[in-house]
Design a protein around this motif. Sequence first.
Motif, PDB file in Angstrom:
ATOM      1  N   ALA A 120      43.137 -70.076  18.748  1.00 38.97           N
ATOM      2  CA  ALA A 120      44.455 -70.443  19.268  1.00 38.97           C
ATOM      3  C   ALA A 120      45.174 -71.430  18.368  1.00 38.97           C
ATOM      4  O   ALA A 120      46.388 -71.543  18.425  1.00 38.97           O
TER       5      ALA A 120
ATOM      6  N   ALA B  72      45.499 -71.793  15.006  1.00 39.34           N
ATOM      7  CA  ALA B  72      46.097 -71.499  13.706  1.00 39.34           C
ATOM      8  C   ALA B  72      47.591 -71.805  13.786  1.00 39.34           C
ATOM      9  O   ALA B  72      48.243 -71.482  14.778  1.00 39.34           O
ATOM     10  N   VAL B  73      48.115 -72.451  12.754  1.00 45.26           N
ATOM     11  CA  VAL B  73      49.537 -72.816  12.763  1.00 45.26           C
ATOM     12  C   VAL B  73      50.211 -72.363  11.476  1.00 45.26           C
ATOM     13  O   VAL B  73      49.614 -72.384  10.398  1.00 45.26           O
ATOM     14  N   THR B  74      51.463 -71.968  11.609  1.00 46.16           N
ATOM     15  CA  THR B  74      52.259 -71.596  10.450  1.00 46.16           C
ATOM     16  C   THR B  74      52.559 -72.849   9.633  1.00 46.16           C
ATOM     17  O   THR B  74      52.985 -73.857  10.181  1.00 46.16           O
TER      18      THR B  74
ATOM     19  N   SER C  60      47.692 -71.888   8.447  1.00 50.20           N
ATOM     20  CA  SER C  60      46.545 -72.751   8.224  1.00 50.20           C
ATOM     21  C   SER C  60      45.530 -72.479   9.336  1.00 50.20           C
ATOM     22  O   SER C  60      45.877 -72.463  10.520  1.00 50.20           O
ATOM     23  N   ILE C  61      44.282 -72.246   8.937  1.00 47.95           N
ATOM     24  CA  ILE C  61      43.227 -71.889   9.885  1.00 47.95           C
ATOM     25  C   ILE C  61      42.367 -73.123  10.129  1.00 47.95           C
ATOM     26  O   ILE C  61      41.892 -73.739   9.171  1.00 47.95           O
TER      27      ILE C  61
END
Lengths: 142, 142, 142, 142
Positions: D80, D82-84, D138-139
Amino acid sequence: MTHARMSVAELETFLNREFPQAFSHGDIAIESADGRTSLLRQRYSDRMLRPGGTVSGPTLMALADFAMYVVLLSAIGPVALAVTTNLNINFLRKGQPGQDVVAVARLLKLGKRLAVGEVSLLSGTSPDPIAHVTSTYSIPMT
Amino acid sequence: MTHARMSVAELETFLNREFPQAFSHGDIAIESADGRTSLLRQRYSDRMLRPGGTVSGPTLMALADFAMYVVLLSAIGPVALAVTTNLNINFLRKGQPGQDVVAVARLLKLGKRLAVGEVSLLSGTSPDPIAHVTSTYSIPMT
Amino acid sequence: MTHARMSVAELETFLNREFPQAFSHGDIAIESADGRTSLLRQRYSDRMLRPGGTVSGPTLMALADFAMYVVLLSAIGPVALAVTTNLNINFLRKGQPGQDVVAVARLLKLGKRLAVGEVSLLSGTSPDPIAHVTSTYSIPMT
Amino acid sequence: MTHARMSVAELETFLNREFPQAFSHGDIAIESADGRTSLLRQRYSDRMLRPGGTVSGPTLMALADFAMYVVLLSAIGPVALAVTTNLNINFLRKGQPGQDVVAVARLLKLGKRLAVGEVSLLSGTSPDPIAHVTSTYSIPMT
């Protein structure tokens, strides 16, 4: 000395008429626009959040794009048909919960055909931007 | 108060050793680097031009990338393995013939894994940038 | 059916005359260009490396920019004054040591004023790109 | 052979639970996701238009970002957080009035820390994209 071709009041009238769906919710205010820079404030609303409480990317992209359009209008006057051709956004950090988002846009170039600018997106009173945008508008030939 | 982990002299020694091909031609000088910003100057040379007399895109991209690396090193110390993951450049206007190119880099974010910054590229003494860059470096885990 | 306004031989003659410093080292070959795509090969040379053995960013940016210019010329004919306005590059992985770099460019849009394309940069025979570029050219009015 | 860690049904369940505000309007459907690519369809609605009848930039950016998230989830499983970190969009042409928007996302790189992809946004049945996006996620470390 001012470089603005439109006052904030003129910008608001124009945008309410031409872009009612983007502008007329009353949650975005133009605080200043002088032909080189603009400062917009989007009032905090739960709708701007994504899970985890961060401001959603589309909210930030839309506000930045709008701030660039406002500074461009203030520089060249009411041109409804200018369109964004490129937008690049770097997401930098989480915003502060419950705070307004402020966009500070600045023209880097105003040519006859293209305008390029950058926008810093700020949360509340922190000086560290939550996102940074560069974008290009294509200006229709007259 | 300074934020720099490396002085300009230490940066030059490090870069001459680690990146001789980029740095040791003697045509790029680090004028300052303080952990938040850096200022580099590339001495004018005919080699940096493309036909029509404009400064070539690769010259500007290389200088901007290098200025970002210098400000990052000044912030985190000598880390040879930081690598650029993204670079976005807007070309804005022609430079002035025969003039040095100056790069002013500024960190927008310094995280544990990623650093993001912007670079304005200037020609001679004009305040209007000839190009504007944002870029991201990935920082190796230690 | 071909969409090309210039053959590969015509492109080479034009580029040797107009851009001798970018093209005439003999290390870049145009393998094809058909008005929609182009394929260029840059012969391996130690000069294209940075420490650690990876292909340098400026080498990749320059080759991608050149591949976009070639596909644009093949689509619109010899227009020396088209200029890059925006270039965005993502660096994805290291190349293979000692291998040529191949650029595959594709036009996404060819308008009257702007052309937008993407370029995949490949190393040797691996299908996984080492970098990916999108860029915009401004086309002079005629 | 499939590379997917989550089926389309599993993706829909996960997204409805974690991102109800983005996904549960029922106007976006995941047509496929196989660990390398995803195909999403956003049903036409007047709300997606801006004046002049073009699909709004924020609509396209949001759909592209979501399509990238879907292909990433299908490749790495339910993460959930992960962000751009970066998104670059080129707006290419107007869409067709009254048509759905289709997003075709493709991973260019899936690393341990970063994933990079590209998304073509299509209108109706035209093969020419109305916009093209590259973005980085980004993971989180596990």
